[in-house]
Design a protein around this motif. Structure first.
Motif, PDB file in Angstrom:
ATOM      1  N   LYS A 123       0.867  -1.126  -0.087  1.00 29.26           N
ATOM      2  CA  LYS A 123      -0.155  -0.006  -0.033  1.00 29.26           C
ATOM      3  C   LYS A 123       0.842   1.370  -0.010  1.00 29.26           C
ATOM      4  O   LYS A 123       0.721   2.092  -0.634  1.00 29.26           O
ATOM      5  N   LYS A 124       1.637   1.271   0.879  1.00 31.96           N
ATOM      6  CA  LYS A 124       2.816   2.206   0.751  1.00 31.96           C
ATOM      7  C   LYS A 124       3.501   2.707  -0.312  1.00 31.96           C
ATOM      8  O   LYS A 124       3.410   3.618  -0.847  1.00 31.96           O
ATOM      9  N   GLU A 125       4.051   1.439  -1.019  1.00 35.26           N
ATOM     10  CA  GLU A 125       4.518   1.690  -2.586  1.00 35.26           C
ATOM     11  C   GLU A 125       3.667   2.180  -3.544  1.00 35.26           C
ATOM     12  O   GLU A 125       4.113   2.971  -4.279  1.00 35.26           O
ATOM     13  N   LEU A 126       2.568   1.620  -3.456  1.00 29.90           N
ATOM     14  CA  LEU A 126       1.406   2.165  -4.337  1.00 29.90           C
ATOM     15  C   LEU A 126       1.045   3.432  -4.038  1.00 29.90           C
ATOM     16  O   LEU A 126       0.913   4.364  -4.999  1.00 29.90           O
ATOM     17  N   LYS A 127       1.029   4.031  -2.663  1.00 33.44           N
ATOM     18  CA  LYS A 127       0.869   5.494  -2.402  1.00 33.44           C
ATOM     19  C   LYS A 127       1.807   6.177  -2.983  1.00 33.44           C
ATOM     20  O   LYS A 127       1.891   7.228  -3.654  1.00 33.44           O
ATOM     21  N   GLU A 128       3.190   5.698  -2.868  1.00 40.83           N
ATOM     22  CA  GLU A 128       4.134   6.619  -3.369  1.00 40.83           C
ATOM     23  C   GLU A 128       4.247   6.654  -4.921  1.00 40.83           C
ATOM     24  O   GLU A 128       4.413   7.621  -5.615  1.00 40.83           O
ATOM     25  N   GLN A 129       3.854   5.346  -5.417  1.00 39.30           N
ATOM     26  CA  GLN A 129       3.754   5.495  -6.985  1.00 39.30           C
ATOM     27  C   GLN A 129       2.520   6.446  -7.451  1.00 39.30           C
ATOM     28  O   GLN A 129       2.886   7.088  -8.290  1.00 39.30           O
ATOM     29  N   MET A 130       1.555   6.269  -6.601  1.00 44.11           N
ATOM     30  CA  MET A 130       0.389   7.237  -7.245  1.00 44.11           C
ATOM     31  C   MET A 130       0.880   8.817  -7.038  1.00 44.11           C
ATOM     32  O   MET A 130       0.510   9.722  -7.902  1.00 44.11           O
ATOM     33  N   ASP A 131       1.571   8.904  -5.908  1.00 50.26           N
ATOM     34  CA  ASP A 131       1.877  10.438  -5.688  1.00 50.26           C
ATOM     35  C   ASP A 131       2.926  10.759  -6.830  1.00 50.26           C
ATOM     36  O   ASP A 131       2.705  11.919  -7.329  1.00 50.26           O
ATOM     37  N   LYS A 132       3.848   9.949  -7.241  1.00 48.38           N
ATOM     38  CA  LYS A 132       4.523  10.411  -8.481  1.00 48.38           C
ATOM     39  C   LYS A 132       3.892  10.606  -9.607  1.00 48.38           C
ATOM     40  O   LYS A 132       4.363  11.466 -10.323  1.00 48.38           O
ATOM     41  N   HIS A 133       3.026   9.727  -9.775  1.00 47.18           N
ATOM     42  CA  HIS A 133       2.113   9.795 -11.151  1.00 47.18           C
ATOM     43  C   HIS A 133       1.509  11.368 -10.926  1.00 47.18           C
ATOM     44  O   HIS A 133       1.223  12.015 -12.160  1.00 47.18           O
ATOM     45  N   LYS A 134       0.819  11.544  -9.755  1.00 45.45           N
ATOM     46  CA  LYS A 134      -0.015  13.129  -9.581  1.00 45.45           C
ATOM     47  C   LYS A 134       1.000  14.066 -10.049  1.00 45.45           C
ATOM     48  O   LYS A 134       0.663  14.984 -10.721  1.00 45.45           O
ATOM     49  N   THR A 135       2.244  13.854  -9.584  1.00 47.22           N
ATOM     50  CA  THR A 135       3.089  15.128  -9.516  1.00 47.22           C
ATOM     51  C   THR A 135       3.464  15.248 -10.995  1.00 47.22           C
ATOM     52  O   THR A 135       3.770  16.403 -11.591  1.00 47.22           O
ATOM     53  N   GLU A 136       3.605  14.090 -11.772  1.00 46.13           N
ATOM     54  CA  GLU A 136       4.139  14.181 -13.320  1.00 46.13           C
ATOM     55  C   GLU A 136       2.934  14.792 -13.941  1.00 46.13           C
ATOM     56  O   GLU A 136       3.032  15.265 -14.848  1.00 46.13           O
ATOM     57  N   LEU A 137       1.638  14.221 -13.494  1.00 44.84           N
ATOM     58  CA  LEU A 137       0.437  14.962 -14.271  1.00 44.84           C
ATOM     59  C   LEU A 137       0.171  16.077 -14.010  1.00 44.84           C
ATOM     60  O   LEU A 137      -0.243  17.034 -15.008  1.00 44.84           O
ATOM     61  N   GLU A 138       0.359  16.709 -12.859  1.00 46.13           N
ATOM     62  CA  GLU A 138       0.516  18.236 -12.561  1.00 46.13           C
ATOM     63  C   GLU A 138       1.328  19.063 -13.392  1.00 46.13           C
ATOM     64  O   GLU A 138       1.234  20.200 -13.894  1.00 46.13           O
ATOM     65  N   ARG A 139       2.599  18.402 -13.692  1.00 43.06           N
ATOM     66  CA  ARG A 139       3.597  19.206 -14.594  1.00 43.06           C
ATOM     67  C   ARG A 139       3.047  19.286 -15.972  1.00 43.06           C
ATOM     68  O   ARG A 139       3.539  20.014 -16.656  1.00 43.06           O
ATOM     69  N   VAL A 140       2.436  18.394 -16.378  1.00 43.02           N
ATOM     70  CA  VAL A 140       2.063  18.404 -17.719  1.00 43.02           C
ATOM     71  C   VAL A 140       0.855  19.194 -18.026  1.00 43.02           C
ATOM     72  O   VAL A 140       0.608  20.124 -17.855  1.00 43.02           O
TER      73      VAL A 140
END
Length: 140
Positions: A123-140
């Motif tokens: 769950k922790k790893e998935l949350k980190e992955q989701m946070d990374k994807h969100k930040t990448e999406l926000e940059r785009v």
């Protein structure tokens, strides 16, 4: 005279071996059984050859047969006691079953804890992955 001495030896062996005898005493029980049986054979043969049942022969046969049966009973009691020792009581069987079930329950609880910790890590790893994807999406 020889029969009387042999009979006394048999009586001493039978009397000295307790009903609940140990493993070492089992040999003496068997010896007493054999010693009580052996005098029966010649007396039976004499009675069969003679064809006329002499009271003295019949008394000897009865006495030897009685001695043999007493020794056989003691040996039987010994084997019954051994059988009871090997066979646990119902309470002992239930206690053993409960102990086995408790061990199994402990093992399964440990497995559950390991699986829960793995799930938390995922769950922790998935949350980190989701946070990374969100930040990448926000940059785009």
């Amino acid at each position: 005279m020889g029969d009387q001495q042999q009979q006394q030896a048999v009586d001493q062996q039978v009397a000295s071996s307790p009903a609940y005898c140990a493993k070492d005493d089992m040999i003496s029980c068997v010896m007493a059984l054999e010693a009580a049986l052996l005098p029966c054979l010649p007396a039976r043969e004499l009675q069969a050859i003679d064809r006329s049942p002499h009271p003295s022969h019949q008394i000897d046969v009865d006495r030897y047969a009685r001695d043999f049966m007493e020794a056989a009973k003691k040996l039987q009691l010994h084997f019954i006691s051994l059988q009871r020792e090997d066979k646990p009581t119902k309470v002992e069987m239930l206690r053993k079953d409960i102990a086995l079930m408790e061990e199994e329950l402990d093992r399964k609880n440990e497995l559950i804890k390991k699986q829960e910790s793995l799930i938390l890590e995922w769950k922790k790893e998935l949350k980190e992955q989701m946070d990374k994807h969100k930040t990448e999406l926000e940059r785009v």
